[in-house]
Motif scaffolding. Structure first.
Motif, short mmCIF file in Angstrom:
data_model
loop_
_atom_site.label_atom_id
_atom_site.label_comp_id
_atom_site.label_asym_id
_atom_site.label_seq_id
_atom_site.Cartn_x
_atom_site.Cartn_y
_atom_site.Cartn_z
N GLY A 7 -12.48 94.69 135.72
CA GLY A 7 -11.60 94.62 134.54
C GLY A 7 -10.19 94.23 134.08
O GLY A 7 -9.94 95.39 134.74
N ALA A 8 -9.54 93.59 134.91
CA ALA A 8 -7.82 93.79 135.64
C ALA A 8 -6.88 93.23 134.12
O ALA A 8 -5.71 92.57 134.75
CB ALA A 8 -7.29 93.30 137.11
N GLY A 12 -7.71 97.58 131.47
CA GLY A 12 -7.83 97.83 132.74
C GLY A 12 -6.14 98.15 133.62
O GLY A 12 -6.42 98.78 135.13
N ALA A 13 -5.15 97.81 133.82
CA ALA A 13 -4.33 97.36 134.74
C ALA A 13 -3.58 99.30 133.50
O ALA A 13 -2.99 99.63 134.32
CB ALA A 13 -3.42 96.19 134.04
N THR A 14 -3.45 99.19 131.96
CA THR A 14 -2.85 100.08 131.84
C THR A 14 -3.57 101.57 132.72
O THR A 14 -2.52 102.39 132.54
CB THR A 14 -2.90 100.00 130.13
OG1 THR A 14 -3.11 98.46 130.08
CG2 THR A 14 -1.84 100.81 129.81
N THR A 15 -4.90 101.48 132.34
CA THR A 15 -5.15 102.47 132.71
C THR A 15 -4.99 103.01 133.93
O THR A 15 -4.85 104.01 134.91
CB THR A 15 -7.28 102.01 132.72
OG1 THR A 15 -7.62 101.72 131.38
CG2 THR A 15 -7.42 103.53 133.09
N VAL A 37 -6.03 87.66 139.96
CA VAL A 37 -5.35 88.22 138.98
C VAL A 37 -5.65 89.75 139.32
O VAL A 37 -4.49 90.58 138.93
CB VAL A 37 -6.28 88.29 137.54
CG1 VAL A 37 -6.00 89.21 136.07
CG2 VAL A 37 -6.19 86.92 136.56
N ALA A 38 -6.02 90.01 140.06
CA ALA A 38 -6.29 91.59 139.92
C ALA A 38 -5.09 91.73 141.26
O ALA A 38 -4.99 92.85 141.44
CB ALA A 38 -7.97 92.74 140.94
#
Ligand code: NAI
Length: 308
Positions: A7-8, A12-15, A37-38
């Motif tokens: 899950g980007a 997910g991206a902030t992680t 996206v990823a």
């Protein structure tokens, strides 16, 4: 060490951003179902290396689980977030199918993987991941209480004009607006019980604001939050990867602890290279213990939806 984030999206991206800034993983894989996206977010993050000075290698893939092989940890954030007015529980239909297939796919390529489940309704998704994969319970960690405890400290810090870092405060129970239990009578500010410093009304207000912390942000932003959720997920991953043995509230499978069984609920645990270890017992008052059982009943009812 390799960390995978499924899950980007926002969380997910902030992680990922939090992890690379602290060089937590040598390799970080972002996986999403939406074409490109990823890959795009991975490249965007990697392009900040020259400015931030990190060394993590970041790879973004579309649904290619082979790329996640031999990961130490996977953070599952795939699914839909809530919109204003929705509860976390309303996401179950869509997210259960996603979380189950994601967890099974990850396990195929990384048999020893530790799961950090973020997708909501998180306690039920964590329980589902455990049942679907059959891995030992210490390798499934639900992230929710860590975030709720950070929000609790935020509310306390405002009222006390204190640094959040000087506060010790835990939220246990379910990760839901009505199921979480901010333990105000256990909270301390540099060893001083906050209940000695705040009136009963002030304490009740802090508890209430903590419980609706996520909903408040969803109403303001139009979708659920990601900065503190990403920081919380990254802190849990860091404690695993660096074997820090830090204490977090995490949703773990209970086998009689706190008087509950066959359920995932938020309790204090140590998090290290084995996943979670050692549930830390708390001396709960009668009303806190009752609240815990009530929370368990609500989460159990949600878990039953999985088998209907
Ligand atoms: P988002 O919509 O920004 O990102 C979700 C991502 O998952 C999207 O990019 C989507 O394409 C992807 N996805 C959907 N199905 C997938 C599949 N089968 N395989 C791989 N990727 C897939 O949502 P956001 O804001 O990042 O939230 C993610 C989840 O985390 C939500 O369920 C939300 O409720 C939950 N959440 C949990 C928190 C907690 O404390 N446990 C805190 C904040 C959010």
């Amino acid at each position: 060490m390799k960390v995978t984030i499924v899950g980007a999206g926002a969380v997910g991206a902030t992680t990922a951003d939090n992890l690379i800034r602290r060089n937590v993983a040598e390799e970080l894989v972002l996986l999403d179902i939406k074409e490109g996206v990823a890959e795009g977010k991975a490249q965007d993050l990697a392009q900040s290396a020259a400015l931030l000075g990190f060394e993590s290698k970041i790879l973004g893939v579309t649904n290619d689980y082979a790329a996640t092989a031999n990961s130490t940890v996977a953070v599952i954030t795939s699914g839909i977030p809530r919109k204003p007015g929705m509860t976390r529980e309303e996401l179950i239909g869509t997210n259960a199918a996603i979380v189950k297939s994601v967890a099974e796919n990850l396990l195929k390529y990384s048999p020893d993987i530790i799961f950090v489940v973020v997708s909501n309704p998180m306690d039920t998704m964590t329980y589902l991941a455990l049942k679907a994969t059959g891995v030992p319970r210490n390798r499934i960690i639900g992230m929710g209480g860590t975030l709720d405890s950070a929000r609790f400290k935020y509310q306390l810090s405002l009222k006390l004009n204190a640094s959040p870092a000087d506060l010790n405060a835990l939220v246990i129970g379910g990760h839901g607006d009505t199921t979480m239990i901010p333990l105000i009578k256990h909270a301390t500010w540099n060893s001083v019980p906050v209940s000695q410093l705040l009136t009963e009304e002030e304490q009740a207000e802090i508890v209430q604001k903590t419980m609706v912390g996520g909903a408040t942000l969803t109403a303001l932003i139009g979708t659920s939050a990601w900065y503190a959720p990403g920081a919380s997920s990254a802190a849990v991953v860091e404690s695993i990867v660096r074997n820090q043995n830090k204490l977090f509230t995490a949703s773990v499978y209970l086998n009689g602890e706190f008087g509950e069984s066959d359920i995932n609920l938020g309790v204090p645990v140590l998090i290290n290279k084995h996943g979670w270890e050692k549930i830390i017992p708390l001396k709960l008052s009668t009303s806190e213990q009752e609240a815990f059982h009530k929370s368990a009943a609500a989460v159990r009812a949600m878990n039953q939806v999985l088998t209907e």
